[in-house]
Enzyme design. Structure first.
Site, PDB file in Angstrom:
ATOM      1  N   ALA A 142     -32.590 -48.677 -26.960  1.00 20.54           N
ATOM      2  CA  ALA A 142     -31.330 -49.212 -26.451  1.00 20.54           C
ATOM      3  C   ALA A 142     -30.473 -48.113 -25.842  1.00 20.54           C
ATOM      4  CB  ALA A 142     -30.580 -49.926 -27.573  1.00 20.54           C
ATOM      5  N   GLU A 143     -30.427 -46.936 -26.483  1.00 16.77           N
ATOM      6  CA  GLU A 143     -29.642 -45.835 -25.942  1.00 16.77           C
ATOM      7  C   GLU A 143     -30.345 -44.503 -26.187  1.00 16.77           C
ATOM      8  OE1 GLU A 143     -26.803 -46.424 -24.402  1.00 16.77           O
ATOM      9  OE2 GLU A 143     -26.175 -48.387 -25.162  1.00 16.77           O
ATOM     10  N   THR A 144     -30.222 -43.616 -25.224  1.00 18.49           N
ATOM     11  CA  THR A 144     -30.540 -42.207 -25.392  1.00 18.49           C
ATOM     12  C   THR A 144     -29.257 -41.422 -25.180  1.00 18.49           C
ATOM     13  OG1 THR A 144     -32.836 -42.421 -24.640  1.00 18.49           O
ATOM     14  CG2 THR A 144     -31.849 -40.244 -24.520  1.00 18.49           C
TER      15      THR A 144
END
Length: 261
Positions: free
Chosen positions: A45-47
Site C-alpha cells: 500500500a505504501e513505501t
C-alpha cells in the site's frame, strides 16, 4: 544503485497482521520516476522513502501508482527503522514531510505519532456510493481528501464487500467507512482507495486523523481505542490534542536487506 530496504507490519504486535509497509533509506533522493518504480516493485500500500536531514529525516510516501501527502503506517514503520536499527539510543525522531514536521516518540506499547487533525464537514452523499458499498449510510462527511460514511453498527462495517470499481470512480482519494465500536473499541473502520492503487488499506493512520476528532466529539472523550476491520486488522490508540492527533501503535520487522537496480 542500491538502498537499504525494510518491510514491517505496522499497527500490530503480531506478524502477518496490521499493515505492511516498505521503508527505503537513501543518502539523497533519486528522481521521482525511480521512486515510483521502486514503490510499484514493492507492491505494498505504501513505501516510505527516507533521507537524513541534519539530526532529523525527510520522508516521502508512494503507493504503487502515485505519491501521497501523508501516510501513517509507513511513518510508524520508518520510526521503528530509525529508533531500532539506525539510532537505538534515540527516544524520538522528526520527519519533515509534505504535511509538515511529524514527530514520533517511543512508548510502552510501541510508538506515538503526532499528526495534524482533519476536521470532517457534512457532505452530500455522492451518487452511487451507498450502492457501491452495499450498505445504508447514516451520515456522510468530507475530510478534505476522503468521503467518510458512518454506518449504524460495527457489524455493518465488518460485512462490507464493496464494488471497488465503482468506488474508484468517486471524486475523492478514498472512502472511509466507520461505525461505533464493539468489544473494547470505541470505533471501527475500513478504508477503500482503489483510485490510488489501494483496493483496501489494512490499517490507515491518515484516516484516523479524521476519525479521531469526529468520534471524540461524538463520544465526548479525547482518548480512543480504534480498530480497522480489514482482513488483516489492526489496532490504534488515538488521542485528540487541539488541532493535532496522536496515533499510537506497534510495529513488527519482517524483512531487512538491500535493494539493487
Amino acid at each position: 544503485m542500491q538502498a537499504r530496504l525494510f518491510q514491517l507490519d505496522a499497527f500490530t504486535a503480531c506478524r502477518f497482521t496490521g499493515n505492511p509497509a516498505a521503508v527505503m533509506l537513501f543518502v539523497s533522493y533519486p528522481d521521482d520516476r525511480t521512486l515510483q518504480a521502486l514503490a510499484a516493485e514493492n507492491n505494498l500500500a505504501e513505501t516510505a522513502f527516507v533521507v537524513p536531514d541534519g539530526d532529523d529525516f525527510r520522508i516521502r510516501w508512494f503507493t504503487p501508482t502515485l505519491e501521497v501527502p501523508l501516510c501513517g503506517h509507513a511513518t510508524l514503520a520508518s520510526a521503528a527503522v530509525v529508533l531500532e536499527r539506525l539510532e537505538p539510543a534515540r527516544e524520538r525522531v522528526v520527519f519533515h514531510s509534505a504535511s509538515g514536521p511529524l514527530t514520533v516518540r517511543r512508548s510502552e506499547r510501541g510508538y506515538v505519532m503526532d499528526f495534524p487533525a482533519r476536521r470532517c464537514a457534512p457532505a452530500e452523499e455522492p451518487a452511487g456510493l451507498a450502492a457501491a458499498l452495499g450498505a445504508s449510510i447514516e451520515e456522510m462527511l468530507w475530510d478534505g481528501f476522503n468521503f467518510v460514511a458512518r454506518l449504524a453498527a460495527a457489524g455493518d462495517v465488518r460485512r462490507l464487500a464493496p464494488n471497488l470499481a465503482a468506488i474508484a470512480e468517486m471524486p475523492c482519494a478514498g472512502v472511509i467507512v466507520t461505525a461505533p465500536g464493539d468489544g473494547d473499541h470505541d470505533c471501527v473502520s475500513r478504508y477503500f482507495a482503489p483510485g490510488k492503487g489501494i483496493p483496501e488499506d489494512p490499517v490507515t493512520g491518515g484516516a484516523h486523523c479524521a476519525l479521531t476528532p469526529y468520534w471524540a466529539a461524538r463520544l465526548g472523550k479525547t482518548d480512543l481505542r480504534a480498530f480497522q476491520a480489514s482482513a488483516r486488522g489492526g489496532e490504534l490508540r488515538c488521542r485528540l490534542n487541539g488541532d493535532r492527533v496522536e496515533l499510537e501503535g506497534a510495529c513488527v520487522f519482517f524483512l531487512e536487506g538491500v535493494a539493487q537496480w
